[in-house]
Design a protein around this motif. Sequence first.
Motif, PDB file in Angstrom:
ATOM      1  N   GLN A 111      -0.624 -16.710 -13.598  1.00  0.00           N
ATOM      2  CA  GLN A 111      -0.074 -16.068 -12.406  1.00  0.00           C
ATOM      3  C   GLN A 111      -1.114 -16.102 -11.294  1.00  0.00           C
ATOM      4  N   TYR A 113      -1.110 -14.982  -7.140  1.00  0.00           N
ATOM      5  CA  TYR A 113      -0.391 -14.468  -5.973  1.00  0.00           C
ATOM      6  C   TYR A 113       1.113 -14.347  -6.242  1.00  0.00           C
ATOM      7  N   GLY A 114       1.441 -13.877  -7.435  1.00  0.00           N
ATOM      8  CA  GLY A 114       2.835 -13.630  -7.785  1.00  0.00           C
ATOM      9  C   GLY A 114       3.630 -14.853  -8.190  1.00  0.00           C
ATOM     10  N   LYS A 115       3.001 -16.006  -8.227  1.00  0.00           N
ATOM     11  CA  LYS A 115       3.688 -17.240  -8.623  1.00  0.00           C
ATOM     12  C   LYS A 115       3.086 -17.759  -9.922  1.00  0.00           C
ATOM     13  N   THR A 116       3.911 -18.432 -10.707  1.00  0.00           N
ATOM     14  CA  THR A 116       3.434 -19.072 -11.922  1.00  0.00           C
ATOM     15  C   THR A 116       3.002 -20.487 -11.570  1.00  0.00           C
TER      16      THR A 116
END
Length: 155
Positions: A111, A113-116
Amino acid sequence: MSTRLAVGDAAPDFTLPDADGKPVSLSDYRGRRVIVYFYPAASTPGCTKQACDFRDSLADLGDAGLEVIGISPDKQAKLAKFRDAEGLTFPLLSDPDREVLTAWGVYGEKQMYGKTITGVIRSTFLVDPDGKIEQALYNVRASGHVAKLRRDLKV
């Protein structure tokens, strides 16, 4: 996702070039305890903080019988620039093909910044003198990690 290592596992051996192109192998450290840490990219804020924390703790770690090796997917020239800019005196190894990163379970989904995303999972290992994993720490923070490691190791 690569398989994660656990305490007691054999540390996967490797031979990678350092910032000057000299081959360094984990087996070169047999008989000694070595901290092997993996970081995403040289000269980025978090990786610089972590590397400088290791640099600043190197004398105390050495007095405790611990060696330090840093590994990233960066090319040798970038590692040399990073080493020289920050005054790093421990080996920085280049794994652009990510073979060692994968063998150690530190390359995969994470993860950010909130993204995978897929990338290097900041991780640190303590390898015992016989080449076994003594500690396996995945998803460590760049800031404060070396201080925590020193506390845990009583260094």
